[in-house]
Design a protein around this motif. Structure first.
Motif, mmCIF file in Angstrom:
data_model
loop_
_atom_site.group_PDB
_atom_site.id
_atom_site.type_symbol
_atom_site.label_atom_id
_atom_site.label_comp_id
_atom_site.label_asym_id
_atom_site.label_seq_id
_atom_site.Cartn_x
_atom_site.Cartn_y
_atom_site.Cartn_z
ATOM 1 N N THR A 1 0.821 -1.203 0.000
ATOM 2 C CA THR A 1 0.000 0.000 0.000
ATOM 3 C C THR A 1 0.858 1.257 0.000
ATOM 4 O OG1 THR A 1 -1.680 -1.217 1.247
ATOM 5 C CG2 THR A 1 -1.891 1.169 1.184
ATOM 6 N N SER B 1 -3.060 -3.911 -4.072
ATOM 7 C CA SER B 1 -3.597 -3.851 -2.714
ATOM 8 C C SER B 1 -5.117 -3.792 -2.723
ATOM 9 C CB SER B 1 -3.043 -2.630 -1.980
ATOM 10 O OG SER B 1 -3.334 -1.458 -2.677
ATOM 11 N N ASP C 1 -1.894 -4.074 4.051
ATOM 12 C CA ASP C 1 -2.120 -4.813 2.810
ATOM 13 C C ASP C 1 -3.184 -5.896 2.957
ATOM 14 O OD1 ASP C 1 -0.167 -3.309 1.599
ATOM 15 O OD2 ASP C 1 1.396 -4.834 1.763
#
Length: 296
Positions: A6, A136, A284
């Motif tokens: 992310t 993600s 994540d």
């Protein structure tokens, strides 16, 4: 600690916005035209980007623009074009709404990261931002890149926004922010959608207690939440007197009107990751979420 997926995607946003601005002219014929009555639909993050774009388009004088969660679209209203924002192109509510609208002879255009999905069949045309797609679950760069594209289409010069985004990904966050017990996000006009999205990121990535409101509504009840150890984050210009109100109840105000509000959203995304990691969570792998909601 290794860099999360992310975080890597958050960091890539300035370059994604530059690329979006560069293709805005090529995509212009597929995007809403000046004077059209337009509705914008999406789910979750995409809905909040729709809210921001709708406010910006009306503010620019391009025509009536409404934003709806795809599941709440008011069929029967008269629109010239419906713009669907959908990262995966598989979200059930968006596909159902687009399919029904096309059967009613309403022009549907989708902005998506993946054209090889059902959205290509559900929409008349697509604008593909595959370079902003994400691995993600939590959306960051696709959503802001879609809004950057739409801002460029409205005539915004994104040069300063991109520069501010580079600052936003590089500068340290104030130490007090990740430690705050609670954060309330505020916005006005198009930045209210950004406030909604910032709060969603905190809930998704960190499971944090957070809320969002139009800035002028904050005094009408939500201020009761604020106190010592809690933060109010305001996007864009701060309404007169609001800083004093936050200080009077002991809250911490975070306000960066010197930054483009979309770049300030990048900072809020980083905050969500920081809060998650501080709580021992993996941003994540957010709880109870999948990359796309596909209903049976």
């Amino acid at each position: 600690m290794p860099v999360s997926l992310t975080t890597a995607e958050i960091t890539s946003q300035p370059d994604c916005w530059l690329r979006a601005a560069s293709i805005a002219a090529e995509a212009a014929d597929r995007l809403p035209q000046r004077g059209e009555r337009v509705a914008v639909i999406g789910c979750g993050t995409s809905w909040f980007m729709a809210q921001s774009y709708a406010a910006l388009r009306e503010q620019a004088g391009h025509g009536v623009t409404d934003a709806f969660a795809a599941s709440e679209f008011p069929f029967g209203r008269d629109y010239d074009r419906v713009l669907a924002i959908t990262r995966s192109g598989t979200t059930t509510e968006v596909l159902r709404a687009a399919t029904r609208l096309r059967s009613a002879d309403v022009r549907v255009v989708a902005v998506t990261a993946d054209p090889d999905t059902p959205v290509r069949e559900a929409a008349d045309e697509v604008v593909v931002l595959d370079f902003a797609d994400e691995r993600s679950v939590v959306q960051t760069r696709f959503a802001t890149t879609a809004l950057a594209l739409l801002r460029a289409h409205l005539g915004h010069d994104l040069t300063a926004a991109v520069a501010d985004a580079r600052t936003a990904v590089a500068a340290d966050l104030p130490e007090a922010l990740p430690a705050a017990e609670q954060t309330t996000f505020l916005g006005t006009g198009w930045t209210y959608g950004l406030a909604q999205e910032a709060a969603l990121k905190m809930r998704e990535a960190a499971g944090a207690w957070t809320e969002s409101y139009p800035a002028m509504e904050y005094r009408h009840g939500p201020i009761s939440i604020t106190g010592p150890g809690r933060t109010v984050w305001a996007f864009g210009a701060l309404p007169a007197g609001l800083a004093d109100d936050v200080a009077a109840v002991g809250g911490t105000l975070e306000s960066r009107p010197d930054l483009d509000p979309l770049a300030d959203l990048v900072r809020a995304q980083r905050l969500a990751v920081a809060v998650a990691e501080r709580s021992g969570l993996d941003p994540d792998r957010p709880r109870n979420l999948t990359r796309s909601v596909v209903l049976g």
